[in-house]
Write a protein that holds these residues in place. Sequence first.
Motif, PDB file in Angstrom:
ATOM      1  N   LEU A 169      10.639   5.546  10.748  1.00 35.16           N
ATOM      2  CA  LEU A 169      10.051   6.874  10.897  1.00 35.16           C
ATOM      3  C   LEU A 169       9.464   7.361   9.581  1.00 35.16           C
ATOM      4  O   LEU A 169       8.370   7.934   9.536  1.00 35.16           O
ATOM      5  N   ARG A 170      10.191   7.123   8.493  1.00 35.72           N
ATOM      6  CA  ARG A 170       9.734   7.598   7.185  1.00 35.72           C
ATOM      7  C   ARG A 170       8.361   7.012   6.856  1.00 35.72           C
ATOM      8  O   ARG A 170       7.469   7.711   6.372  1.00 35.72           O
ATOM      9  N   LEU A 171       8.167   5.742   7.143  1.00 35.73           N
ATOM     10  CA  LEU A 171       6.885   5.102   6.884  1.00 35.73           C
ATOM     11  C   LEU A 171       5.773   5.703   7.735  1.00 35.73           C
ATOM     12  O   LEU A 171       4.685   6.003   7.241  1.00 35.73           O
ATOM     13  N   MET A 172       6.031   5.842   9.021  1.00 33.59           N
ATOM     14  CA  MET A 172       5.009   6.397   9.912  1.00 33.59           C
ATOM     15  C   MET A 172       4.650   7.820   9.516  1.00 33.59           C
ATOM     16  O   MET A 172       3.482   8.207   9.518  1.00 33.59           O
ATOM     17  N   HIS A 173       5.666   8.592   9.175  1.00 37.28           N
ATOM     18  CA  HIS A 173       5.434   9.980   8.794  1.00 37.28           C
ATOM     19  C   HIS A 173       4.614  10.051   7.507  1.00 37.28           C
ATOM     20  O   HIS A 173       3.679  10.857   7.381  1.00 37.28           O
ATOM     21  N   ALA A 174       4.935   9.177   6.558  1.00 39.05           N
ATOM     22  CA  ALA A 174       4.191   9.167   5.292  1.00 39.05           C
ATOM     23  C   ALA A 174       2.725   8.825   5.523  1.00 39.05           C
ATOM     24  O   ALA A 174       1.825   9.447   4.942  1.00 39.05           O
ATOM     25  N   GLU A 175       2.467   7.834   6.389  1.00 33.00           N
ATOM     26  CA  GLU A 175       1.076   7.442   6.641  1.00 33.00           C
ATOM     27  C   GLU A 175       0.313   8.539   7.378  1.00 33.00           C
ATOM     28  O   GLU A 175      -0.852   8.803   7.076  1.00 33.00           O
ATOM     29  N   MET A 176       0.977   9.155   8.346  1.00 35.26           N
ATOM     30  CA  MET A 176       0.330  10.231   9.085  1.00 35.26           C
ATOM     31  C   MET A 176      -0.030  11.396   8.170  1.00 35.26           C
ATOM     32  O   MET A 176      -1.151  11.921   8.191  1.00 35.26           O
ATOM     33  N   LEU A 177       0.911  11.800   7.304  1.00 33.22           N
ATOM     34  CA  LEU A 177       0.649  12.916   6.396  1.00 33.22           C
ATOM     35  C   LEU A 177      -0.451  12.573   5.396  1.00 33.22           C
ATOM     36  O   LEU A 177      -1.256  13.433   5.022  1.00 33.22           O
ATOM     37  N   LEU A 178      -0.496  11.316   4.986  1.00 34.24           N
ATOM     38  CA  LEU A 178      -1.528  10.874   4.041  1.00 34.24           C
ATOM     39  C   LEU A 178      -2.924  11.005   4.658  1.00 34.24           C
ATOM     40  O   LEU A 178      -3.842  11.585   4.053  1.00 34.24           O
ATOM     41  N   GLU A 179      -3.078  10.478   5.854  1.00 37.70           N
ATOM     42  CA  GLU A 179      -4.393  10.560   6.505  1.00 37.70           C
ATOM     43  C   GLU A 179      -4.772  12.005   6.810  1.00 37.70           C
ATOM     44  O   GLU A 179      -5.918  12.424   6.610  1.00 37.70           O
ATOM     45  N   GLU A 202       6.641  11.884  -1.330  1.00 34.89           N
ATOM     46  CA  GLU A 202       8.105  11.981  -1.327  1.00 34.89           C
ATOM     47  C   GLU A 202       8.714  10.972  -0.352  1.00 34.89           C
ATOM     48  O   GLU A 202       9.693  10.277  -0.675  1.00 34.89           O
ATOM     49  N   LEU A 203       8.142  10.889   0.851  1.00 37.76           N
ATOM     50  CA  LEU A 203       8.671   9.962   1.854  1.00 37.76           C
ATOM     51  C   LEU A 203       8.495   8.508   1.415  1.00 37.76           C
ATOM     52  O   LEU A 203       9.384   7.676   1.607  1.00 37.76           O
ATOM     53  N   ALA A 204       7.332   8.201   0.824  1.00 35.84           N
ATOM     54  CA  ALA A 204       7.091   6.825   0.358  1.00 35.84           C
ATOM     55  C   ALA A 204       8.064   6.457  -0.747  1.00 35.84           C
ATOM     56  O   ALA A 204       8.576   5.325  -0.796  1.00 35.84           O
ATOM     57  N   ARG A 205       8.335   7.383  -1.657  1.00 33.86           N
ATOM     58  CA  ARG A 205       9.308   7.104  -2.731  1.00 33.86           C
ATOM     59  C   ARG A 205      10.697   6.871  -2.152  1.00 33.86           C
ATOM     60  O   ARG A 205      11.436   5.976  -2.596  1.00 33.86           O
ATOM     61  N   HIS A 207      11.468   5.672   0.737  1.00 33.67           N
ATOM     62  CA  HIS A 207      11.528   4.361   1.383  1.00 33.67           C
ATOM     63  C   HIS A 207      11.502   3.239   0.354  1.00 33.67           C
ATOM     64  O   HIS A 207      12.193   2.224   0.504  1.00 33.67           O
ATOM     65  N   ARG A 208      10.725   3.419  -0.699  1.00 32.68           N
ATOM     66  CA  ARG A 208      10.634   2.358  -1.701  1.00 32.68           C
ATOM     67  C   ARG A 208      11.960   2.158  -2.429  1.00 32.68           C
ATOM     68  O   ARG A 208      12.274   1.045  -2.886  1.00 32.68           O
ATOM     69  N   ALA A 209      12.749   3.215  -2.522  1.00 30.57           N
ATOM     70  CA  ALA A 209      14.067   3.078  -3.146  1.00 30.57           C
ATOM     71  C   ALA A 209      14.943   2.125  -2.341  1.00 30.57           C
ATOM     72  O   ALA A 209      15.815   1.442  -2.889  1.00 30.57           O
ATOM     73  N   LEU A 210      14.701   2.039  -1.010  1.00 32.05           N
ATOM     74  CA  LEU A 210      15.481   1.157  -0.144  1.00 32.05           C
ATOM     75  C   LEU A 210      14.849  -0.222  -0.004  1.00 32.05           C
ATOM     76  O   LEU A 210      15.544  -1.218   0.168  1.00 32.05           O
ATOM     77  N   ASP A 211      13.521  -0.275  -0.049  1.00 32.38           N
ATOM     78  CA  ASP A 211      12.801  -1.532   0.171  1.00 32.38           C
ATOM     79  C   ASP A 211      11.613  -1.586  -0.778  1.00 32.38           C
ATOM     80  O   ASP A 211      10.473  -1.344  -0.385  1.00 32.38           O
ATOM     81  N   PRO A 212      11.853  -1.914  -2.044  1.00 32.22           N
ATOM     82  CA  PRO A 212      10.794  -1.819  -3.063  1.00 32.22           C
ATOM     83  C   PRO A 212       9.629  -2.776  -2.872  1.00 32.22           C
ATOM     84  O   PRO A 212       8.556  -2.547  -3.412  1.00 32.22           O
ATOM     85  N   ASP A 213       9.807  -3.851  -2.095  1.00 30.26           N
ATOM     86  CA  ASP A 213       8.751  -4.852  -1.964  1.00 30.26           C
ATOM     87  C   ASP A 213       7.943  -4.733  -0.681  1.00 30.26           C
ATOM     88  O   ASP A 213       7.049  -5.545  -0.445  1.00 30.26           O
ATOM     89  N   ALA A 214       8.248  -3.755   0.162  1.00 35.15           N
ATOM     90  CA  ALA A 214       7.501  -3.611   1.413  1.00 35.15           C
ATOM     91  C   ALA A 214       6.047  -3.266   1.100  1.00 35.15           C
ATOM     92  O   ALA A 214       5.774  -2.227   0.485  1.00 35.15           O
ATOM     93  N   PRO A 215       5.081  -4.108   1.502  1.00 33.74           N
ATOM     94  CA  PRO A 215       3.683  -3.887   1.110  1.00 33.74           C
ATOM     95  C   PRO A 215       3.123  -2.542   1.532  1.00 33.74           C
ATOM     96  O   PRO A 215       2.424  -1.885   0.767  1.00 33.74           O
ATOM     97  N   VAL A 216       3.421  -2.124   2.751  1.00 31.21           N
ATOM     98  CA  VAL A 216       2.833  -0.871   3.231  1.00 31.21           C
ATOM     99  C   VAL A 216       3.368   0.321   2.458  1.00 31.21           C
ATOM    100  O   VAL A 216       2.669   1.307   2.227  1.00 31.21           O
ATOM    101  N   VAL A 217       4.624   0.238   1.991  1.00 29.10           N
ATOM    102  CA  VAL A 217       5.197   1.340   1.203  1.00 29.10           C
ATOM    103  C   VAL A 217       4.456   1.479  -0.121  1.00 29.10           C
ATOM    104  O   VAL A 217       4.094   2.587  -0.539  1.00 29.10           O
ATOM    105  N   VAL A 218       4.244   0.349  -0.788  1.00 31.61           N
ATOM    106  CA  VAL A 218       3.517   0.360  -2.060  1.00 31.61           C
ATOM    107  C   VAL A 218       2.127   0.955  -1.873  1.00 31.61           C
ATOM    108  O   VAL A 218       1.665   1.789  -2.660  1.00 31.61           O
ATOM    109  N   ALA A 219       1.436   0.534  -0.803  1.00 33.01           N
ATOM    110  CA  ALA A 219       0.073   1.000  -0.563  1.00 33.01           C
ATOM    111  C   ALA A 219       0.026   2.497  -0.279  1.00 33.01           C
ATOM    112  O   ALA A 219      -0.825   3.227  -0.815  1.00 33.01           O
TER     113      ALA A 219
END
Length: 507
Positions: A169-179, A202-205, A207-219
């Motif tokens: 959810l955090r990833l989807m929410h971050a992408e939606m808010l970004l667009e 904030e949401l991307a950070r 998530h990255r704390a839990l999964d630092p290498d996830a490509p979509v999080v970095v992007a």
Amino acid sequence: MPLPVPADSHGVLFGCALEVHNLTMNGRHHEALVLGDRAEAVLLTLGDRPAYLLARQARMYALLGLGRLNEALSISEELAAARRVSGPRANYVKILADQADLYVKLGRTDEGLHLLARAITELELLPHQGRYFSALCSISDAALAAELYELADRCARDSGADPVFQESLRLMHAEMLLEWGMRLQQLGAAGEARSRLTRSVELAREHRALDPDAPVVVALLAVGLARTGRPGEAIELAEEHLLPLRAQGLRHEARLLHIAYGSALHELGDPRGAFRELTAALELSEQTGQRLIIRYELARIAAAMDPGAAATTMLDTLRDQLALLWRQRLDRRQMLRQARRRAELEAARDRAEDVAVSDALTGLGNRRAFDARLGRTGRGTALILVDVDHFKDINDTYSHGVGDRVLHAVADVLRAHCRQGEAAVRFGGDEFAVFLDADLPTAAAIARRVRAAVRGYDWNTLMPGLRVTLSIGAAVWTDGMRGPDLFDQADRQLYAAKRQGRDLVVA
């Protein structure tokens, strides 16, 4: 007594399919496809259809992530047909929403909105637990594809109530808010844009704390940083990850990083570098809305580099197009409301049909449901027929009320022994049937467990002195059979059990 059901309704090999899901959810789509090839072959060979369908769903998401939309749509249609007839209703709602997402991305917006409306309507009838939240996440994805940001935001907030789905959810929410924030920036609503972009970072950070290498999080984080005035951090992320992601064929993530790089370079006064990066992002864009957002940025940079009449006219034209798209977005909100009304009427009709095939006493399917299921039998189907021994004597001795409670208890036992995709029905007074995805030895073992469960039930709690046993016949579909042939074979076994003294299983 242990029940003959898997620990999860996705199948006994759920973990095998889940690993494919985990890969694609973290942007490792090529790896997911390779593992999916092996997993699907194993699951199909072992006959674990629920886990096989889950692996197919993971393949669909991997293809979607790689931009292979038509291939993903083909799998979604296969899954929708399978989910409609078996399994938890939330799984069917989820695949409806996934189909809606694909239709919108393929430009078939009307069809997509209709499916989205059906998914929302169906979801409202389900309890807020388990796979309800997974389905809600898919509805949020489809809403984002249709630029229905308010709906996507509401779904994201609602599904946050379940900890299992908080990460996705955090990833989807971050992408939606970004667009959403970028669109608002381009429309001149700077304050609203800033709040959404800040929350996306904030949401991307988190998530990255839990999964630092996830490509979509970095992007996502890189774009958010670039659009909120932190170009240095954005460039650092882009330079580290952009080329590896392009090499892996991760178009979506690479597109975002090019946008981040271009936005950051423009902020730092390098318009030519910004133009180069945004042009690369445009080449990776597939949706009209995405392309227009990037074209507007390119026109804005071109006008700043060469503020002549041509560049200014182009910028004004794109600004008008963005405003038009925003109005069309508002029109889609109205279209969705109309589709919701149609979907609610369809759902009411479907509920009436469900009532027509349900047994009022036990809640199992009735004779109509039995006939329909018998007509769909095929390879891998087993049928067990169940009669309550001397049921007329139970009614005559203890009353019809007690007889009804016996039937209800037997129905509960049969239901408990059904796995996902299997079905128990009451097709006569004291006559039951169970359709199983099993071979004959497995069906016979399940039948014996059903018999033992009923025989061992403490019937004295219902009526002192009451004893209930079952006679059961089992048969399995073989090549050349039709549904009635399978029924006749199981019926012969049932009558053999009765002739041999009842309280028996014959297969």
